[in-house]
Design an enzyme around this catalytic site. Structure first.
Site, PDB file in Angstrom:
ATOM      1  CD  GLN A  30      -3.713  -4.456   6.407  1.00  0.00           C
ATOM      2  OE1 GLN A  30      -3.502  -3.523   5.640  1.00  0.00           O
ATOM      3  NE2 GLN A  30      -4.455  -5.507   6.065  1.00  0.00           N
ATOM      4  CG  ASP A  71     -10.051  -0.324   4.690  1.00  0.00           C
ATOM      5  OD1 ASP A  71      -9.840  -0.613   3.499  1.00  0.00           O
ATOM      6  OD2 ASP A  71      -9.396  -0.813   5.645  1.00  0.00           O
ATOM      7  CE  LYS A 114      -3.901  -2.359   2.055  1.00  0.00           C
ATOM      8  NZ  LYS A 114      -4.596  -2.812   3.255  1.00  0.00           N
TER       9      LYS A 114
END
Ligand code: NDP
Length: 288
Positions: free
Chosen positions: A96, A119, A52
């Site tokens: 994460q 997200d 990422k």
């Protein structure tokens, strides 16, 4: 002829487009910023976070990583999120998952400012998606929708779509997005009766069950489009092989089009994270 839907190529094109838009934003004094927070040392999570960061830099973003010890307290993590919420140079925040068991992941996700929740997992963004308001949408289902729209020339209206799996991160948002595209949507799960027959009636099948090669030829109606979200590692002759939730070789001839694993949905997920970060930066600066 069955078409192989090339997610890797689509993702590369999308990243190129994001880079161009980023260059334009930078010329206006705005550099999109993405902060990724990793708690603990899960090897798979470390790889995801590294990728990422790397891809963020490639498209010209500011990228920061916060690596916290697995023993960090929930209060300390929430403090960090508050700091990032208030940092004007950061437009997207991602924690994460999974986080260690002593931390409540819902509390962490909902602490992220909704406009920075790239997200799309926070309650507010989930609610907005489901009532059709502008929101940041979970990356994997967003990527699947982009691939489907590209295949069908932009219009999914009236398609009969079956989503296999009802998780909060894939199945449910996938179904919401397909509904928004005016598909007729069925969500199937582990308690669905005669799932094979339900699936065979679909024009579009999105498989997200986490069961290696579960979907067989008899599940796929002639000419259906198959999107395989699954990422499973199986052992073949002592070697680890990556396979999807669909039995690719078995299904191939029945499908009009299919995503491979790897190289299908997988590359779209990070590309869509970059897309969401760019969108978040524009939204925060009032740019359409
Ligand atoms: P979850 O385990 O959270 O959810 C799985 C879903 O599948 C559940 O709703 C479950 O039903 C359903 N299910 C499980 N077994 C069956 C069965 N035998 N028949 C019908 N339904 C079943 O998984 P995720 O949604 O997180 O992930 C799904 C897959 O997608 C995994 O392979 C994962 O690795 C992959 N993935 C890939 C990503 C990418 O970037 N390409 C990103 C995220 C996930 P029930 O609710 O009834 O238990």
């Amino acid at each position: 002829m069955t078409q192989i839907i090339d997610g890797k190529a689509f993702a590369a094109k999308l990243r190129q487009d994001i880079k161009q838009q980023t260059d334009l934003l930078k010329s206006q004094g705005i550099t999109p910023g993405l902060a990724v927070v990793l708690v603990g040392e899960d090897p798979a999570s470390q790889v995801y976070v590294r990728n990422k960061g790397k891809q963020s830099i490639e498209v010209g973003f500011k990228s920061i990583e916060h690596k916290l010890d697995a023993t960090v307290s929930q209060a300390e993590l929430l403090d960090l999120i508050q700091q990032l919420n208030q940092d004007d140079s950061i437009h997207g925040i991602l924690v994460q998952l999974p986080v260690p068991k002593h931390i409540d992941d819902k509390a962490v996700i909902n602490a992220i400012a909704p406009e920075k929740d790239v997200d799309g997992f926070s309650q507010l963004n989930v609610g907005r998606l489901n009532i059709g308001e502008q929101s940041l949408v979970p990356c994997t289902p967003l990527g699947c929708t982009m691939l489907l729209k590209d295949y069908f020339g932009g219009d999914l209206t009236g398609k009969n779509a079956v989503v296999l799996g009802r998780s909060n991160i894939v199945g449910k948002p996938m179904a919401a997005l397909l509904l928004q595209e005016s598909c007729t949507v069925t969500i199937a799960h582990s308690k669905t009766k005669d799932i094979e027959t339900v699936c065979r009636a679909a024009d579009i099948v999105v498989a997200a069950v986490g069961r290696p090669q579960m979907v067989k030829k008899s599940w796929i109606g002639e000419g259906a489009v198959v999107i395989d979200v699954g990422i499973n590692r199986i052992d073949v002759d002592g070697k680890t092989k990556l396979v999807g939730d669909v039995d690719y070789d078995d299904v191939f001839d029945n499908a009009a089009a299919i995503t491979p694993v790897p190289g299908g949905v997988g590359p779209m997920t990070i590309a869509c994270l970059l897309y969401n970060t760019l969108t978040a930066a524009k939204m925060q600066r009032g740019i359409e």
